[in-house]
Design a protein around this motif. Structure first.
Motif, mmCIF file in Angstrom:
data_model
loop_
_atom_site.group_PDB
_atom_site.id
_atom_site.type_symbol
_atom_site.label_atom_id
_atom_site.label_comp_id
_atom_site.label_asym_id
_atom_site.label_seq_id
_atom_site.Cartn_x
_atom_site.Cartn_y
_atom_site.Cartn_z
ATOM 1 N N ASP A 19 0.689 -1.148 -0.111
ATOM 2 C CA ASP A 19 0.005 -0.182 0.023
ATOM 3 C C ASP A 19 0.843 1.170 0.162
ATOM 4 N N LEU A 20 1.865 1.362 0.838
ATOM 5 C CA LEU A 20 2.880 2.494 0.498
ATOM 6 C C LEU A 20 3.564 2.978 -0.577
ATOM 7 N N HIS A 21 3.828 1.630 -1.226
ATOM 8 C CA HIS A 21 4.329 1.648 -2.570
ATOM 9 C C HIS A 21 3.335 2.386 -3.570
ATOM 10 N N ALA A 22 2.077 1.894 -3.409
ATOM 11 C CA ALA A 22 1.047 2.607 -4.306
ATOM 12 C C ALA A 22 0.813 4.083 -4.067
ATOM 13 N N MET A 23 1.077 4.340 -2.789
ATOM 14 C CA MET A 23 0.813 5.917 -2.331
ATOM 15 C C MET A 23 1.985 6.315 -3.003
ATOM 16 N N ARG A 24 3.084 6.258 -3.106
ATOM 17 C CA ARG A 24 4.298 6.747 -3.608
ATOM 18 C C ARG A 24 3.962 6.803 -5.234
ATOM 19 N N ALA A 25 3.599 5.669 -5.822
ATOM 20 C CA ALA A 25 3.159 5.842 -6.974
ATOM 21 C C ALA A 25 2.010 6.835 -7.644
ATOM 22 N N GLN A 26 1.347 7.209 -6.751
ATOM 23 C CA GLN A 26 0.270 8.110 -6.991
ATOM 24 C C GLN A 26 0.666 9.623 -6.828
ATOM 25 N N GLY A 27 1.883 9.559 -6.243
ATOM 26 C CA GLY A 27 2.543 11.013 -6.083
ATOM 27 C C GLY A 27 2.166 11.156 -4.540
ATOM 28 N N LEU A 28 1.833 10.567 -3.715
ATOM 29 C CA LEU A 28 1.569 10.917 -2.509
ATOM 30 C C LEU A 28 2.672 10.338 -1.545
#
Length: 271
Positions: free
Chosen positions: A137-146
């Protein structure tokens, strides 16, 4: 065979354990520096981040404030009664108030507040963040620019610090009120003497140690479990580390740090 023999050597295992402990302590220290820098950064309190911080603070404090206040009041009444009766039976009634303040307010309440928030809030938060990290989930947040540090880690750390300070301050005030009522009753004539005794106990040196101890308790309780969630599972297969193992490892580190802080405060107050 040589590799197996070396890994089975007790000295080798001790050196590896010490190395892991030093690396974990260094990473926790770096994580604490990052969280403190975010705490004093205006960007952490923008509209998109301020809501997450406020939500975690309200959730962490509101859910524990009533329960801890009630339990603290009941335990304080019992301990005050025990100390007063024991002091009177030995002819030391004039020292009863000083014993109550030193034992309860200076030592037990800050430690109890820290342990309460750790068990009720920060250790479960650390396990939740570790599971989010394992799921990606944290990697997905980084991919979204968060930024997960600002949106997930920092709000929980700030909530833990605030909760420990709030519970400790409220419980100390409540204990001082209960101590006065238990010893002197509902009378105002003893108030000047009571405030004088409390003021003599809380001299500048003791007050500084008390404040620093409470602040370090709040930092340890908030940063160690969350730092463990960020760093401890790196390079470890997901199936080899369970939720209970993550929580237990963070708990051992946390209790060791709390013990060191308490020992340092005792040495500062009584040596």
């Amino acid at each position: 065979m040589i590799v197996k023999a070396s890994t089975s050597n007790p000295l080798f295992r001790m050196s590896r354990s010490a190395q892991r402990w030093l690396v974990g302590s260094w990473r926790t220290l770096l994580f604490g520096v990052m969280m403190l820098s975010l705490m004093f950064s205006p960007a952490s309190y923008r509209r998109e981040h301020r809501r997450a911080v406020a939500y975690q603070i309200v959730l962490g404090t509101n859910a524990n404030l009533i329960w801890f206040t009630v339990l603290s009041a009941l335990i304080s009444l019992i301990l005050i009664r025990i100390v007063v009766v024991t002091a009177v039976s030995y002819g030391l009634s004039r020292y009863a108030l000083e014993m109550v303040v030193r034992v309860l307010v200076l030592e037990l309440i800050p430690l109890t507040a820290a342990l309460f928030i750790a068990l009720r809030r920060t250790l479960p938060d650390g396990v939740e963040l570790a599971e989010m990290r394992a799921r990606g989930d944290l990697h997905a947040m980084r991919a979204q620019g968060l930024d997960p540090l600002r949106l997930e880690f920092f709000p929980r750390a700030a909530a833990g610090i605030f909760s420990v300070l709030m519970l400790a301050a409220l419980s100390c005030i409540l204990t001082l009120i209960l101590a006065y009522l238990s010893i002197y009753g509902f009378n105002h004539w003893a108030l000047p003497g009571y405030t004088r005794i409390v003021g003599q106990i809380f001299n500048p040196a003791v007050t500084m140690i008390f404040v620093l101890k409470t602040v370090f308790f709040s930092l340890a309780v908030s940063l160690i479990p969350i730092a463990s969630a960020l760093y401890s599972t790196q390079g470890v297969p997901l199936h080899s580390r369970s939720k209970a193992a993550n929580e237990l490892a963070a708990m051992v580190r946390l209790f060791a740090v709390l013990l060191l802080i308490e020992i340092a405060s005792l040495m500062g107050n009584y040596y």
